[in-house]
Design a protein around this motif. Structure first.
Motif, PDB file in Angstrom:
ATOM      1  N   MET A 110     -17.017  18.861  14.181  1.00 15.11           N
ATOM      2  CA  MET A 110     -16.821  19.594  12.882  1.00 15.11           C
ATOM      3  C   MET A 110     -18.216  20.049  12.473  1.00 15.11           C
ATOM      4  SD  MET A 110     -13.527  17.668  11.227  1.00 15.11           S
ATOM      5  CE  MET A 110     -13.189  19.012  10.161  1.00 15.11           C
ATOM      6  N   LEU A 111     -19.266  19.206  12.394  1.00 15.52           N
ATOM      7  CA  LEU A 111     -20.477  19.360  11.943  1.00 15.52           C
ATOM      8  C   LEU A 111     -21.175  20.711  12.792  1.00 15.52           C
ATOM      9  CD1 LEU A 111     -21.732  15.856  11.595  1.00 15.52           C
ATOM     10  CD2 LEU A 111     -21.320  17.189   9.594  1.00 15.52           C
ATOM     11  N   GLU A 112     -20.917  20.493  14.312  1.00 16.51           N
ATOM     12  CA  GLU A 112     -21.442  21.624  15.104  1.00 16.51           C
ATOM     13  C   GLU A 112     -20.821  23.058  14.484  1.00 16.51           C
ATOM     14  OE1 GLU A 112     -20.282  22.745  19.328  1.00 16.51           O
ATOM     15  OE2 GLU A 112     -21.153  20.964  19.275  1.00 16.51           O
ATOM     16  N   MET A 113     -19.507  23.043  14.252  1.00 18.94           N
ATOM     17  CA  MET A 113     -18.884  24.270  13.845  1.00 18.94           C
ATOM     18  C   MET A 113     -19.566  24.826  12.568  1.00 18.94           C
ATOM     19  SD  MET A 113     -14.964  23.824  14.995  1.00 18.94           S
ATOM     20  CE  MET A 113     -14.601  22.329  15.656  1.00 18.94           C
ATOM     21  N   MET A 114     -19.708  23.928  11.705  1.00 15.81           N
ATOM     22  CA  MET A 114     -20.545  24.378  10.312  1.00 15.81           C
ATOM     23  C   MET A 114     -21.781  25.058  10.642  1.00 15.81           C
ATOM     24  SD  MET A 114     -17.594  24.141   8.415  1.00 15.81           S
ATOM     25  CE  MET A 114     -18.677  24.446   6.712  1.00 15.81           C
ATOM     26  N   LYS A 115     -22.498  24.398  11.584  1.00 15.13           N
ATOM     27  CA  LYS A 115     -23.631  24.886  12.228  1.00 15.13           C
ATOM     28  C   LYS A 115     -23.589  26.383  12.605  1.00 15.13           C
ATOM     29  CE  LYS A 115     -26.180  20.457  12.839  1.00 15.13           C
ATOM     30  NZ  LYS A 115     -26.803  19.652  13.578  1.00 15.13           N
ATOM     31  N   LEU A 126     -18.939  15.495   5.146  1.00 18.08           N
ATOM     32  CA  LEU A 126     -17.877  15.758   5.746  1.00 18.08           C
ATOM     33  C   LEU A 126     -16.878  14.533   5.369  1.00 18.08           C
ATOM     34  CD1 LEU A 126     -16.443  17.532   7.788  1.00 18.08           C
ATOM     35  CD2 LEU A 126     -17.236  16.246   9.643  1.00 18.08           C
ATOM     36  N   SER A 127     -17.443  13.218   5.628  1.00 21.03           N
ATOM     37  CA  SER A 127     -16.479  12.152   5.367  1.00 21.03           C
ATOM     38  C   SER A 127     -15.806  12.103   4.182  1.00 21.03           C
ATOM     39  CB  SER A 127     -17.346  10.812   5.883  1.00 21.03           C
ATOM     40  OG  SER A 127     -18.215  10.522   4.875  1.00 21.03           O
ATOM     41  N   ALA A 128     -16.658  12.638   3.142  1.00 17.11           N
ATOM     42  CA  ALA A 128     -16.038  12.490   1.702  1.00 17.11           C
ATOM     43  C   ALA A 128     -14.919  13.597   1.644  1.00 17.11           C
ATOM     44  CB  ALA A 128     -16.972  13.204   0.689  1.00 17.11           C
ATOM     45  N   ILE A 150     -13.092  27.300   9.703  1.00 16.53           N
ATOM     46  CA  ILE A 150     -12.343  28.209  10.652  1.00 16.53           C
ATOM     47  C   ILE A 150     -13.008  29.071  11.159  1.00 16.53           C
ATOM     48  CG2 ILE A 150     -10.084  29.449  10.780  1.00 16.53           C
ATOM     49  CD1 ILE A 150      -8.768  27.760   8.625  1.00 16.53           C
ATOM     50  N   THR A 151     -13.814  29.668  10.499  1.00 17.18           N
ATOM     51  CA  THR A 151     -14.884  30.623  11.222  1.00 17.18           C
ATOM     52  C   THR A 151     -15.558  29.934  12.217  1.00 17.18           C
ATOM     53  OG1 THR A 151     -14.692  32.019   9.225  1.00 17.18           O
ATOM     54  CG2 THR A 151     -16.583  32.632  10.810  1.00 17.18           C
ATOM     55  N   GLY A 152     -16.105  29.003  12.147  1.00 18.01           N
ATOM     56  CA  GLY A 152     -16.718  28.119  12.787  1.00 18.01           C
ATOM     57  C   GLY A 152     -16.126  27.775  13.982  1.00 18.01           C
ATOM     58  N   LEU A 153     -14.656  27.293  14.050  1.00 20.50           N
ATOM     59  CA  LEU A 153     -13.938  26.948  15.212  1.00 20.50           C
ATOM     60  C   LEU A 153     -13.592  28.237  15.804  1.00 20.50           C
ATOM     61  CD1 LEU A 153     -11.571  25.153  16.386  1.00 20.50           C
ATOM     62  CD2 LEU A 153     -10.046  26.232  14.578  1.00 20.50           C
ATOM     63  N   THR A 154     -13.470  29.410  15.387  1.00 20.27           N
ATOM     64  CA  THR A 154     -13.111  30.619  15.967  1.00 20.27           C
ATOM     65  C   THR A 154     -14.575  30.845  16.760  1.00 20.27           C
ATOM     66  OG1 THR A 154     -11.811  31.524  14.026  1.00 20.27           O
ATOM     67  CG2 THR A 154     -12.741  33.064  15.717  1.00 20.27           C
ATOM     68  N   HIS A 155     -15.535  30.804  16.388  1.00 29.84           N
ATOM     69  CA  HIS A 155     -16.807  30.855  17.088  1.00 29.84           C
ATOM     70  C   HIS A 155     -16.767  30.300  18.004  1.00 29.84           C
ATOM     71  CE1 HIS A 155     -18.321  34.129  14.114  1.00 29.84           C
ATOM     72  NE2 HIS A 155     -19.147  33.168  13.453  1.00 29.84           N
ATOM     73  N   ARG A 156     -16.680  28.820  18.066  1.00 28.79           N
ATOM     74  CA  ARG A 156     -16.584  27.776  19.222  1.00 28.79           C
ATOM     75  C   ARG A 156     -15.703  28.160  20.177  1.00 28.79           C
ATOM     76  NH1 ARG A 156     -15.357  21.294  18.576  1.00 28.79           N
ATOM     77  NH2 ARG A 156     -16.405  20.843  20.782  1.00 28.79           N
ATOM     78  N   LEU A 157     -14.296  28.444  19.799  1.00 24.79           N
ATOM     79  CA  LEU A 157     -13.517  29.127  20.708  1.00 24.79           C
ATOM     80  C   LEU A 157     -13.607  30.367  21.353  1.00 24.79           C
ATOM     81  CD1 LEU A 157     -10.473  27.090  19.141  1.00 24.79           C
ATOM     82  CD2 LEU A 157     -11.754  26.241  20.959  1.00 24.79           C
TER      83      LEU A 157
END
Length: 161
Positions: A110-115, A126-128, A150-157
């Motif tokens: 998740m941290l990677e997707m936000m990057k 994130l844990s909060a 979700i945008t980061g997830l889209t970029h990853r996939l």
């Protein structure tokens, strides 16, 4: 993303990110014991300014996320004597947690997707988002954070557009 149409936007963006067809979407809803007609699914997937747009209620969004968890991870068997947890109000935090569970994402993922979308967050931030509302360090998940995730997830996939 307006709060009012959050569910429609999340449903539409997840469908795109995960490359899910209409038929597969109907199947995911069925896994959560929710019958959804194809014409209504299309109405939920329309953008707000489209003539056939219908606002997606929380129950429909929750059924999709529960079905996605079952689709990706399998149905969870109840242990003998285990009580069913009461339904909690569908918030961005709950949506984020259910996506994390369905896709078996770790915090590092998740941290990677936000990057990827140039919105880095710390592990603590994130844990909060996954703490109980009653805990001192709980932080509500905003629409913008959910949209960026979700945008980061889209970029990853799918790769950057």
């Amino acid at each position: 993303m307006k709060s009012l149409h959050r569910n429609n936007t999340v449903l539409r963006r997840l469908r795109y990110a995960l490359k899910i067809s209409d038929k597969a979407m109907i199947g995911i809803f069925a896994l959560a014991d929710f019958e959804l007609r194809p014409f209504l699914l299309r109405a939920y997937l329309h953008k707000e300014d489209h003539e056939g747009f219908v606002e997606c209620p929380d129950e429909v969004m929750e059924a999709f996320l529960d079905g996605l968890i079952i689709d990706r991870r399998g149905k969870r068997e109840k242990k003998p004597g285990e009580k069913e947890k009461p339904k909690e109000q569908l918030t961005n935090n709950v949506i984020l947690r259910k996506i994390k569970i369905a896709l078996e994402l770790r915090d590092t993922d998740m941290l990677e997707m936000m990057k990827l979308v140039k919105r880095p967050v710390s592990k603590g931030e994130l844990s909060a988002l996954f703490r109980r509302k009653t805990q001192r360090n709980f932080r509500p998940c905003g629409n913008q954070f959910l949209r960026n995730f979700i945008t980061g997830l889209t970029h990853r996939l799918r790769g950057p557009e």
